[in-house]
Design an enzyme around this catalytic site. Structure first.
Site, mmCIF file in Angstrom:
data_model
loop_
_atom_site.group_PDB
_atom_site.id
_atom_site.type_symbol
_atom_site.label_atom_id
_atom_site.label_comp_id
_atom_site.label_asym_id
_atom_site.label_seq_id
_atom_site.Cartn_x
_atom_site.Cartn_y
_atom_site.Cartn_z
ATOM 1 N N ILE A 468 -87.467 -18.102 25.135
ATOM 2 C CA ILE A 468 -87.082 -19.124 26.111
ATOM 3 C C ILE A 468 -86.173 -20.184 25.490
ATOM 4 C CG2 ILE A 468 -89.092 -18.758 27.568
ATOM 5 C CD1 ILE A 468 -90.437 -21.143 26.256
ATOM 6 N N GLY A 469 -85.509 -19.781 24.402
ATOM 7 C CA GLY A 469 -84.625 -20.697 23.699
ATOM 8 C C GLY A 469 -85.204 -21.192 22.400
ATOM 9 N N THR A 470 -86.383 -20.701 22.035
ATOM 10 C CA THR A 470 -87.094 -21.192 20.858
ATOM 11 C C THR A 470 -86.671 -20.526 19.563
ATOM 12 O OG1 THR A 470 -88.836 -19.611 21.361
ATOM 13 C CG2 THR A 470 -89.135 -21.841 22.177
ATOM 14 N N THR A 637 -84.431 -23.220 12.811
ATOM 15 C CA THR A 637 -84.850 -23.140 14.212
ATOM 16 C C THR A 637 -86.085 -24.000 14.464
ATOM 17 O OG1 THR A 637 -86.111 -21.113 13.760
ATOM 18 C CG2 THR A 637 -83.851 -20.852 14.556
ATOM 19 N N GLN A 641 -86.617 -26.970 17.294
ATOM 20 C CA GLN A 641 -87.713 -27.093 18.248
ATOM 21 C C GLN A 641 -88.279 -28.505 18.283
ATOM 22 O OE1 GLN A 641 -89.161 -24.725 20.618
ATOM 23 N NE2 GLN A 641 -86.999 -24.417 20.207
ATOM 24 N N LYS A 704 -98.406 -22.041 12.777
ATOM 25 C CA LYS A 704 -98.840 -22.739 13.976
ATOM 26 C C LYS A 704 -97.597 -22.996 14.832
ATOM 27 C CE LYS A 704 -102.700 -25.254 11.814
ATOM 28 N NZ LYS A 704 -103.223 -26.602 11.465
ATOM 29 N N GLY A 707 -93.187 -25.439 19.429
ATOM 30 C CA GLY A 707 -92.417 -25.725 20.627
ATOM 31 C C GLY A 707 -92.839 -26.986 21.351
ATOM 32 N N GLU A 708 -94.107 -27.386 21.201
ATOM 33 C CA GLU A 708 -94.614 -28.487 22.023
ATOM 34 C C GLU A 708 -95.028 -29.727 21.241
ATOM 35 O OE1 GLU A 708 -96.586 -26.225 25.764
ATOM 36 O OE2 GLU A 708 -96.845 -25.271 23.823
#
Length: 747
Positions: A468-470, A637, A641, A704, A707-708
């Site tokens: 999703i773009g990650t 990357t 994120q 771990k 993304g969030e």
């Protein structure tokens, strides 16, 4: 000399495809005889349709059909979500089901035409009459009707209370007891939601869908339309952002599939930016947080109560209050979580659902209490550092939050902070420094991957997961390349195809751990088969050697102690009489470790703001985010994120707000001109630090999710910095100019 790819900064393997336009998205696939659909949305928030006049629309040349609840084909409607739909308890929304209107913007018709412009024009000619009923979209007005959801969404139940929070709070000499709120936010990814359904004949369809899990779309279609699984192939190789809006199928998918099956031709339905505001969103909710402490800063009581809005047809739930039970050591903790129904679409998971909301309230209250105590906000957090997850009563798989605090503070220069609000100024701008803690679940989900090695030394790995773009394509390529000692150019990762091995939706920051582990296991299985062939060769230089004594490097299997003793991939496979080696493996989380341990990613966020007190303008000029997230597969990357999450947090703190007109029951700023997301001019220095953290209990590759965690704590740190700059405590996000000017300084 072979150099390991995992742990090294590598550019995205799909980067060139994206910047050249070669990467295609759901609305960019075409097919012969492709028709276009345009959605007509309801103009009222609640009531029923009394009439739909389609004659003018149908008279437009090029219009094929107008579908409504009156003429839609019968489908295998279900009153509840199927397993793994990523849906909350309740009855899922069913487009064109009947004449009832349950929220403003509800799809009530689909115009299908030979091209998009004809469909859009014809849609404007559809005349609808309604019988309106009273609606309510203000959660404040229905808070007294809030209830505990009868069925709890998995993992969303508030933790059990411990101690006596009420008595301890009453006895505490230093207290904070305040209410906090965020604005409703809409996801607004760059790629709008779209579905292209290609009619293959004989009832078979290929679907290009904007979705975070193609097998989720496939299951939705087979359940709703009663189609065999083999007749439905779903592809989504590239997703232009989603942030949770693509976890469950949205209504354009149903409409496109319905039209394609009925018309027996290919159909595309693309939602406009305006229509992106007619479904899922992050709920704003209401929160009350009370903290009590002794004079030395020891927390005595934590109470956190939250009410979230949900739709009238589903009980959407988030983990809002659980962070208050685990983030700090405290013997007396009580939390509660309730829902209040309003007449909107069901809210949905949006980047770290529940955590930015709940942590904003908790970390704002922690900052407030630190000032009352006259204690440095960082030292106050360290004073109450939790060595275990006290909410669940478990030790952590790993936790390096102390190191994150230390490294982040050093890089930021926190020790030079003047603790007095309004003490730092330059020109007409007040300068403020604030900080907050971030926390997010570290998860792994059962995932299967396939690895195929061919005799020409090329390796393909695949799983149905999404990117999703990650950067999922890139990290899976790195993992696979390292497993067999190949250059990344010889590895191809396949994603986003329902024919690939099983994968859950990409969400929850679990893709790296889940898909990465599955690819790691599949490649290891290929390694073992390949090594068996190499060792079994006539006069093999690796005869009687154990696999642990060899290295796979540059297309060869070498003896570590003596690299001159080696077998090439080609020779090993030729000796085995095969031109390809394939293995499929499933990675699953350790059930024992899940029961024994708690797993979280942590961060320490330090922020500098500058506030023009006369204009009320807030600028975030500097952020340092120190993140402890296990092994970092790709620093390049991974940093991207965190940057994206931090920018998301800046939007939450300062700009993003979906504005409901409660008289109309409709979101009014339904476009990017009036729904303000941060742009380049809003973003200044963001410094990301990855803290060294050894993780060996969560998954075999020690990672771990990232993304969030970048968004969690960011808004709170910004709000805390605004207080330090201005002496004004703003507890309702976003912090807009009117609030900065209109809020009184704290006593």
């Amino acid at each position: 000399m072979y150099q390991s790819h995992v742990g090294s900064p590598r550019s995205r393997v799909d980067g060139r495809l994206k910047v050249t336009g070669a990467a295609r998205y759901a609305a960019e696939y075409t097919a012969p005889d492709l028709a276009q659909g345009y959605v007509v949305n309801s103009a009222i928030a609640k009531g029923r349709i009394t009439g739909i006049d389609m004659k003018d629309a149908l008279a437009v040349p090029g219009v094929i059909q107008v579908f409504t609840h009156q003429n839609r084909p019968r489908t295998a409607w279900r009153a509840k979500a199927y397993q793994d739909e990523v849906a909350p308890p309740g009855t899922p929304f069913r487009p064109l089901y009947d004449d009832k209107i349950i929220y403003s913007g509800q799809p009530i018709a689909l115009v299908v035409a030979e091209d998009f412009e004809i469909a859009r024009y014809a849609a404007s000619l559809v005349r609808v009459t309604y019988e309106e009923e009273p609606h309510e979209t203000d959660v404040e007005k229905v808070r007294n009707t809030a209830y505990k959801p009868p069925k709890t969404r998995s993992g969303m139940a508030p933790p059990a209370p411990r101690g006596d929070a009420e008595a301890a709070f009453g006895a505490a000499p230093y207290k904070v007891d305040e209410s906090y709120k965020i604005a409703i936010e809409h996801h607004n990814p760059m790629e709008m939601h779209a579905s292209t359904v290609v009619w293959e004949g004989d009832g078979k369809i290929t679907v290009y869908d904007k979705i975070q899990g193609v097998q989720n779309t496939q299951s939705y279609i087979t359940h709703v339309f009663g189609l065999p699984k083999d007749d439905v192939r779903v592809l989504s190789p590239f997703v232009g952002g989603a942030f949770g809006s693509g976890l469950r199928p949205q209504y354009q998918l149903f409409l496109a599939v319905m039209a394609a099956l009925e018309l027996k031709r290919s159909v595309r339905v693309v939602l406009t930016r305006d229509q992106m505001f007619t479904f899922t969103y992050r709920p704003g909710g209401l929160q009350d947080v009370a903290l009590g402490a002794n004079p030395d800063g020891t927390l005595q009581a934590i109470r956190h109560d939250a009410i979230d809005e949900t739709s009238t047809f589903e009980d959407y739930q988030e983990s809002v209050v659980s962070w208050s039970a685990l983030l700090y050591h405290c013997d007396n903790v009580a939390t509660s979580y309730k829902l209040a129904k309003i007449d909107t679409y069901t809210p949905g998971d949006m980047r770290a659902p529940g955590a930015p909301t709940g942590v904003f309230a908790l970390e704002s209250a922690m900052d407030e209490l630190s000032y009352k105590l006259g204690m440095d906000p960082l030292q106050f957090r360290l004073k109450n550092y939790a060595e275990t997850d006290e909410g669940a009563g478990k030790p952590y798989t790993s936790k390096e939050l102390r190191a994150a605090y230390q490294l982040g503070a050093e890089r930021f220069g926190w020790s030079r902070r003047n603790p007095k609000p309004r003490s730092m100024k330059e020109g007409r701008e007040l300068i403020g420094w604030g900080m907050a803690t971030g926390v997010w679940e570290a998860q792994m989900q059962k995932t299967t991957a396939r690895a195929t090695l061919t005799i020409d030394g090329r390796l393909e790995v695949g799983t149905a997961s999404a990117d999703i773009g990650t950067g999922t394509y890139t990290i899976l390529t790195q993992i696979a390349a390292d497993a067999l000692g190949l250059p990344m150019e010889k590895v191809t990762a396949k994603l986003g195809d329902s024919k690939l091995p099983f994968s859950p939706v990409e969400g929850g920051s679990w893709a790296a751990a889940s898909a990465g582990t599955a690819v790691h296991l599949a490649c290891n299985a290929v390694r073992e088969k390949l090594f068996k062939y190499a060792r079994g060769m006539d006069n093999s230089p690796l005869a009687n050697v154990e696999i642990g004594r060899v290295a796979f490097r540059d297309g060869r299997i070498e003896l570590i102690a003596d690299p001159s003793r080696y077998v090439t991939i080609q020779d090993a496979m030729a000796a085995g009489g095969v031109d390809r080696i394939e293995a499929e493996e499933t990675g699953s989380p350790s059930r024992i470790n899940q029961l024994r341990y708690a797993a979280y990613t942590h961060s320490a966020v330090f922020v500098e703001v500058r506030v023009d007190e006369e204009l009320g303008r807030v600028r975030v000029t500097r952020i340092v985010d120190a993140v402890a997230a296990g092994k970092i597969l790709n620093p390049k990357t991974a940093r991207s994120q965190i940057l994206g999450g931090v920018v998301f947090g800046i939007g939450m703190a300062l700009t993003e707000e979906s504005m409901l007109d409660h008289n109309l029951g409709r979101f009014m700023n339904h476009n990017i001109a009036e729904y303000h997301v941060p742009v380049n001019a809003d973003i200044h220095d963001i410094d990301v630090i990855f803290v060294e953290e050894h993780e060996d209990k969560l998954n075999p590759i020690g990672v771990k999710g990232l993304g969030e965690i970048g968004i969690v704590g960011t808004a709170a740190a910004i709000a805390n910095a605004v207080f330090h700059a201005t002496g004004k405590r703003i507890r309702h996000l976003p912090i807009t100019m009117d609030k900065v000017i209109g809020t009184k300084e704290a006593a």
